[in-house]
Design a protein around this motif. Structure first.
Motif, PDB file in Angstrom:
ATOM      1  N   GLY A 258     -23.588 -44.159 -38.049  1.00 44.19           N
ATOM      2  CA  GLY A 258     -22.623 -43.418 -37.250  1.00 44.19           C
ATOM      3  C   GLY A 258     -22.059 -44.247 -36.110  1.00 44.19           C
ATOM      4  O   GLY A 258     -22.279 -45.460 -35.998  1.00 44.19           O
ATOM      5  N   ALA A 259     -21.348 -43.554 -35.217  1.00 43.69           N
ATOM      6  CA  ALA A 259     -20.677 -44.220 -34.107  1.00 43.69           C
ATOM      7  C   ALA A 259     -21.684 -44.690 -33.067  1.00 43.69           C
ATOM      8  O   ALA A 259     -22.712 -44.046 -32.822  1.00 43.69           O
ATOM      9  N   VAL A 260     -21.376 -45.832 -32.458  1.00 42.19           N
ATOM     10  CA  VAL A 260     -22.125 -46.331 -31.308  1.00 42.19           C
ATOM     11  C   VAL A 260     -21.341 -45.953 -30.051  1.00 42.19           C
ATOM     12  O   VAL A 260     -20.161 -46.281 -29.917  1.00 42.19           O
ATOM     13  N   ARG A 261     -21.996 -45.232 -29.133  1.00 43.09           N
ATOM     14  CA  ARG A 261     -21.365 -44.868 -27.853  1.00 43.09           C
ATOM     15  C   ARG A 261     -21.661 -45.960 -26.835  1.00 43.09           C
ATOM     16  O   ARG A 261     -22.811 -46.337 -26.626  1.00 43.09           O
ATOM     17  N   TRP A 262     -20.628 -46.441 -26.168  1.00 39.50           N
ATOM     18  CA  TRP A 262     -20.775 -47.527 -25.210  1.00 39.50           C
ATOM     19  C   TRP A 262     -20.645 -47.000 -23.788  1.00 39.50           C
ATOM     20  O   TRP A 262     -19.763 -46.192 -23.486  1.00 39.50           O
ATOM     21  N   PHE A 263     -21.532 -47.501 -22.915  1.00 39.56           N
ATOM     22  CA  PHE A 263     -21.574 -47.094 -21.518  1.00 39.56           C
ATOM     23  C   PHE A 263     -21.526 -48.356 -20.650  1.00 39.56           C
ATOM     24  O   PHE A 263     -22.405 -49.225 -20.758  1.00 39.56           O
ATOM     25  N   ASP A 264     -20.514 -48.439 -19.776  1.00 38.43           N
ATOM     26  CA  ASP A 264     -20.406 -49.589 -18.884  1.00 38.43           C
ATOM     27  C   ASP A 264     -21.494 -49.540 -17.817  1.00 38.43           C
ATOM     28  O   ASP A 264     -21.849 -48.468 -17.308  1.00 38.43           O
ATOM     29  N   ILE A 265     -22.024 -50.723 -17.490  1.00 39.65           N
ATOM     30  CA  ILE A 265     -22.996 -50.849 -16.405  1.00 39.65           C
ATOM     31  C   ILE A 265     -22.571 -52.019 -15.515  1.00 39.65           C
ATOM     32  O   ILE A 265     -21.656 -52.776 -15.848  1.00 39.65           O
ATOM     33  N   ASP A 266     -23.240 -52.150 -14.365  1.00 47.35           N
ATOM     34  CA  ASP A 266     -22.958 -53.286 -13.492  1.00 47.35           C
ATOM     35  C   ASP A 266     -23.333 -54.584 -14.205  1.00 47.35           C
ATOM     36  O   ASP A 266     -24.300 -54.643 -14.978  1.00 47.35           O
ATOM     37  N   THR A 267     -22.578 -55.627 -13.912  1.00 44.96           N
ATOM     38  CA  THR A 267     -22.812 -56.920 -14.532  1.00 44.96           C
ATOM     39  C   THR A 267     -24.230 -57.411 -14.228  1.00 44.96           C
ATOM     40  O   THR A 267     -24.690 -57.362 -13.088  1.00 44.96           O
ATOM     41  N   CYS A 268     -24.922 -57.880 -15.261  1.00 43.96           N
ATOM     42  CA  CYS A 268     -26.300 -58.338 -15.104  1.00 43.96           C
ATOM     43  C   CYS A 268     -26.705 -59.028 -16.396  1.00 43.96           C
ATOM     44  O   CYS A 268     -25.914 -59.118 -17.339  1.00 43.96           O
ATOM     45  N   TYR A 269     -27.964 -59.510 -16.436  1.00 53.44           N
ATOM     46  CA  TYR A 269     -28.524 -59.994 -17.686  1.00 53.44           C
ATOM     47  C   TYR A 269     -29.969 -59.543 -17.798  1.00 53.44           C
ATOM     48  O   TYR A 269     -30.699 -59.452 -16.803  1.00 53.44           O
ATOM     49  N   VAL A 270     -30.400 -59.290 -19.035  1.00 48.67           N
ATOM     50  CA  VAL A 270     -31.766 -58.889 -19.339  1.00 48.67           C
ATOM     51  C   VAL A 270     -32.262 -59.712 -20.524  1.00 48.67           C
ATOM     52  O   VAL A 270     -31.659 -59.677 -21.596  1.00 48.67           O
ATOM     53  N   PHE A 271     -33.329 -60.458 -20.315  1.00 55.32           N
ATOM     54  CA  PHE A 271     -34.030 -61.058 -21.440  1.00 55.32           C
ATOM     55  C   PHE A 271     -34.969 -60.047 -22.094  1.00 55.32           C
ATOM     56  O   PHE A 271     -35.044 -59.972 -23.323  1.00 55.32           O
ATOM     57  N   HIS A 272     -35.677 -59.266 -21.249  1.00 55.18           N
ATOM     58  CA  HIS A 272     -36.760 -58.448 -21.795  1.00 55.18           C
ATOM     59  C   HIS A 272     -36.739 -57.029 -21.262  1.00 55.18           C
ATOM     60  O   HIS A 272     -36.698 -56.804 -20.048  1.00 55.18           O
TER      61      HIS A 272
END
Length: 455
Positions: A258-272
């Protein structure tokens, strides 16, 4: 390593330097007492370049280090390279025509078990299966592609649902779309779902979130660079984009195509990621992760990660973001039997990579932090100066998810240039180690592993 007087780069110096041979040693000495309930393997993977040189810490050849415990004894230690074509012949994933051979692998990031198979993982290639029976040598069996059904790389951070036994994972990469594919294997190891996910570019997607009813992808602005990829000294082929943006993609598990819903967040990065769960009858997704404000080009770190929480409101389409703790940390782990469910505790390691050492209150004192998630409190085990722990995997003491257990981690001692397997009581983290298994050699700093109890 350098052959002149030039000092080696940080990722090839100190305990990040590779060891150059494979050994097997039996009947290891122990300070304290190994819990008699523990029978199985503690395995940890990491980069160990066979030629003693690599352009980046992330790109060394995979080596698995294993300690065998049985009935209160530390039976043996052994270390083995994962024997892939890349190790044996230098073969690469991409050939000169840009075609991919996913059996060519570094296999250097994680080691997990699913459906009776022990798999060494790296996110650019197929898994590699290892022998892991009680008397095994951790030999390489070969590339594993789920019976010919897997046609993309496999993330190094798959997640097993404790309710269904399914293994959820994804593959990312490539020179053209689709850059992301979501996969699911059932409890017997059969690959049942493979569906492309539309994203605008090839970004470095190291991990993801799983809840009881949802899968959540993180599309973050570390973007693949062809220029860095073709530069033999370019290191990791990713650059930071100030314009790409950051967002979370939510997919329902009961509608995997099905569809993937996208939600904007503040710019960042996550490895884990740490864990995720649902609240408000499934209308809120609570996501925990170790968050960096950004990465530098080449996946370099300029600041430490901290524990953050995102709360996705599926009804309103909004996301709230909150930092939960000030301790720098990485390599977070929980009791994996609570993956996708509410967990009371999580653990992270202080200063696991050279770039983060400057942020530790005392760079000589590595630590394991225990986050009490419902109370937002932290307890810690600080190691003696010069002793640095790696990732701490949870080993349960009984059948109760979230119940008592131990944390296991390799700890490097700079004063002896050797390592120990340290076993801590998770419920009394600040106390003395339950057991310290003294290893015959140094275990280089590495990535991820698991306690794999005999079944």
């Amino acid at each position: 390593m350098s052959t002149d007087n030039t000092p080696p780069p940080p990722h090839l110096a100190g305990n990040f330097a590779p060891v150059l041979d494979e050994v097997t040693v039996t009947e290891l000495p122990v300070t304290g007492a190994v819990p008699p309930e523990l029978t199985g393997w503690y395995l940890r993977n990491g980069p160990n370049p066979q030629e003693a040189a690599s352009a980046h810490w992330f790109t060394g050849d995979g080596m698995v280090h294993g300690v065998r415990l049985e009935g209160g004894r530390a039976v043996s230690y052994r270390n083995r390279w994962v024997r892939t074509p890349t190790l044996e012949t230098g073969a690469t994933v991409y050939d000169e025509n840009g075609e991919m051979n996913l059996a060519n692998s570094k296999a250097n990031t994680h080691v997990v078990r699913h459906a009776g198979r022990t798999l060494a993982l790296v996110e650019t290639s197929f898994p590699y299966e290892l022998s892991c029976a009680a008397g095994s040598e951790l030999d390489t069996i070969g590339a594993y592609d789920f019976g010919g059904r897997l046609h993309t790389p496999m993330t190094a951070h798959p997640k097993t649902c404790p309710v269904t036994g399914e293994l959820h994972f994804f593959g990312y990469g490539g020179l053209s779309a689709p850059y992301l594919t979501y996969h699911r294997a059932d409890a017997d190891g059969e690959l049942t779902v493979s569906r492309p996910v539309d994203v605008p570019a090839h970004t470095m997607m190291h991990d993801f979130h799983l809840t009881r009813n949802h899968v959540v992808f993180m599309d973050l602005p570390a973007v693949f660079s062809v220029e860095r990829a073709v530069d033999p000294d370019g290191g990791m082929p990713f650059v930071w984009s100030d314009t790409y943006g950051a967002r979370l993609g939510v997919l329902r598990r009961d509608d995997p195509y099905g569809a993937v819903r996208w939600f904007d967040i503040d710019t960042c990065y996550v490895f884990h990621t740490v864990n995720a769960h649902e609240e408000n009858d499934g209308q809120s997704l609570v996501l925990l992760a170790m968050r960096y404000p950004k990465l530098e080009d080449g996946a370099k770190l300029s600041s430490p990660a901290h524990l953050w929480r995102w709360t996705v409101d599926l009804a309103t389409g909004t996301v709230s973001e909150e930092q939960l703790d000030d301790h720098p940390g990485e390599f977070p782990r929980i009791d994996d039997r609570l993956t996708g469910l509410p967990a009371d505790f999580a653990h992270a390691t202080a200063a696991p990579v050279p770039e983060l050492a400057q942020y530790d209150p005392d760079e000589r004192r590595g630590a394991i932090h225990r986050y009490e998630l419902r109370k937002a409190s932290v307890s810690s085990h600080y190691f003696a100066p010069g002793r640095q722990p790696g990732e701490a995997a949870f080993a349960p003491a009984d059948d109760r998810p979230g119940g008592p257990g131990w944390l296991m981690t390799f700890v490097y001692d700079a004063s002896t240039d050797r390592s120990d397997l340290v076993i801590l009581d998770a419920d009394n983290l600040a106390g003395d180690p339950v057991a310290t298994v003294h290893l015959p050699r140094r275990v280089p700093a590495g990535f991820h592993g698991n306690w794999l109890a005999d079944v």
